[in-house]
Design an enzyme around this catalytic site. Sequence first.
Site, short mmCIF file in Angstrom:
data_model
loop_
_atom_site.label_atom_id
_atom_site.label_comp_id
_atom_site.label_asym_id
_atom_site.label_seq_id
_atom_site.Cartn_x
_atom_site.Cartn_y
_atom_site.Cartn_z
CD GLU A 116 -2.90 -1.17 2.34
OE1 GLU A 116 -3.90 -1.90 2.27
OE2 GLU A 116 -2.65 -0.45 3.34
CG HIS A 244 -9.04 6.51 2.53
ND1 HIS A 244 -9.02 6.32 1.17
CD2 HIS A 244 -8.46 5.41 3.05
CE1 HIS A 244 -8.46 5.15 0.88
NE2 HIS A 244 -8.11 4.58 2.00
NE ARG A 292 -4.51 5.43 3.76
CZ ARG A 292 -5.15 4.65 4.61
NH1 ARG A 292 -5.58 5.15 5.76
NH2 ARG A 292 -5.35 3.38 4.35
CG HIS A 353 -9.77 6.90 6.64
ND1 HIS A 353 -10.75 5.96 6.46
CD2 HIS A 353 -8.60 6.21 6.77
CE1 HIS A 353 -10.21 4.75 6.49
NE2 HIS A 353 -8.92 4.87 6.68
NE ARG A 388 -4.51 5.15 9.91
CZ ARG A 388 -4.97 4.23 9.07
NH1 ARG A 388 -4.39 3.04 8.98
NH2 ARG A 388 -5.99 4.50 8.27
#
Length: 529
Positions: A116, A244, A292, A353, A388
């Site tokens: 990811e 997100h 992100r 998110h 994060r």
Amino acid sequence: MTYKYDFLIIGSGVAGMSYALKVARANKGRICLVCKTTLEEANTNFAQGGVASVTNVIVDDFEKHIEDTMIAGDFISDRAAVEQVVRMAPSQIKELVNWGVNFDRKEDGEFDLHREGGHSEFRILHHADDTGAEIQRGLIEAVRRNPNIEVKENHFAVEIITQHHLGIEVTRRTPDIECYGAYVLNPDTHKVDTYLSKVTLMCTGGCGAVYQTTTNPIIATGDGEAMVYRAKGTVADMEFVQFHPTALHHPGETHPAYLITEAMRGYGGILRLPNGETFMEKYDERLSLAPRDIVARAIDKEMKIHGLDHVCLDVTHKNAEETRRHFPNIYQKCLSIGIDITKEYIPVRPAAHYMCGGIKVDLNGCSSIKRLYAIGECSCTGLHGGNRLASNSLIEAVVYAETASRHSLEHIDEYDFNTMVPEWNDEGTLSNEEKVLITQSVHEVGQIMANYVGIVRSDLRLMRAWRRLDVLYEETEKLFKHVYASRDICELRNMINVGYLITRWAIERKECRGLHFTTDYPLHAYDNK
């Protein structure tokens, strides 16, 4: 009524259930797990992507995972917390498997790992595209089988109990604030009961519902952070709200907006404008696999430049059968609104998110309030820093469930129940007119946060949010004193408190750093955007 439990757990996601199962093994007293709705409805259940852990030691190692986490967090992360989570992750994965959680495996039996955004290696364990739901399922079955764990579903924690409730003045300078349990609303009697405890764990999840559009369930109203802050506990890093970048754009679905997992970009998905043009090359050399915060800001900017309400994620160049196999739930969800993702672009846009900050805790999950622990999304362990790293949250919850359970089991014999705690004053009324006021105020909070404390901020926007929230705070506190406690009014109080904390921390950070981006201050030196 008054209840007594050795361990009182407020929250029922992966953090709360993991902790419950770990302390239950020790047989050191009664355990109560207070659940706001049902065990099935938690933020964990909505996590699609997976769990990050170094398992393929041939190409991956702890140092790579640590470095990826530090980079994503814009070097604000507490390195000790990062090392603890990364190094303990493999053993906690084994524990999840032992509890009955299934992760996808290849034909040779090895874990089928995804990659990811922000990760330098394939290290994401997953279960198709509904990993959170699978973890929740496995833990729920284990919890329900355990006779030492009492579950109170549809019970709502109103406040934690401290010396304040004994008539003692408590301020942020009080050195020895202690938690004696919580006041909990019973849905059957509509009365607030007293739950006394030796140890209390706060694991109430996220606060995405304070924003107009979020991937979180509607119950994610920041209850834990708000309760602890009102009790004069320490919170930190509240400005770092992760949006997100790829929530499904489907007007009308905002709480929650359907999440299009990060793993789909790791799989090879490409971000495009609706006309097919790519744009991530203008923002980061990692393109669609950038962290992100970078991707969310890029999408936000492109939407503003072109006057769009969404951009697109393209997986049409991938093998159709493979796409359906890897992402069966996303495929079916999109098909239900008329989109075949093997042939058509997926319309996406950012949505609130994840909260990287929260209740400040140490490596054992201890908060600034004695006998009160906090783990999971409502806590600030220092792992996430300014942003994060994808799939680090679920493993953080299980690791801190381990350290918090060890520490609380070591010290629980030092504590006793405080029987001097008074019962809750439940006088008041609540008319239909007042319910309308509460509903309207909830909408106002969402609009304020979305418009003024979103992906891109400015001093002017933040001060406007501050003033609007202050008015709502005064109105709501006045109302709260004249009505009986209900979940609606309590959630509204918590949302306003959390909105205030996010705004205050954002005002105080005079730089662009991690998820906090402001037009009034320069990029931090570490920023690579």
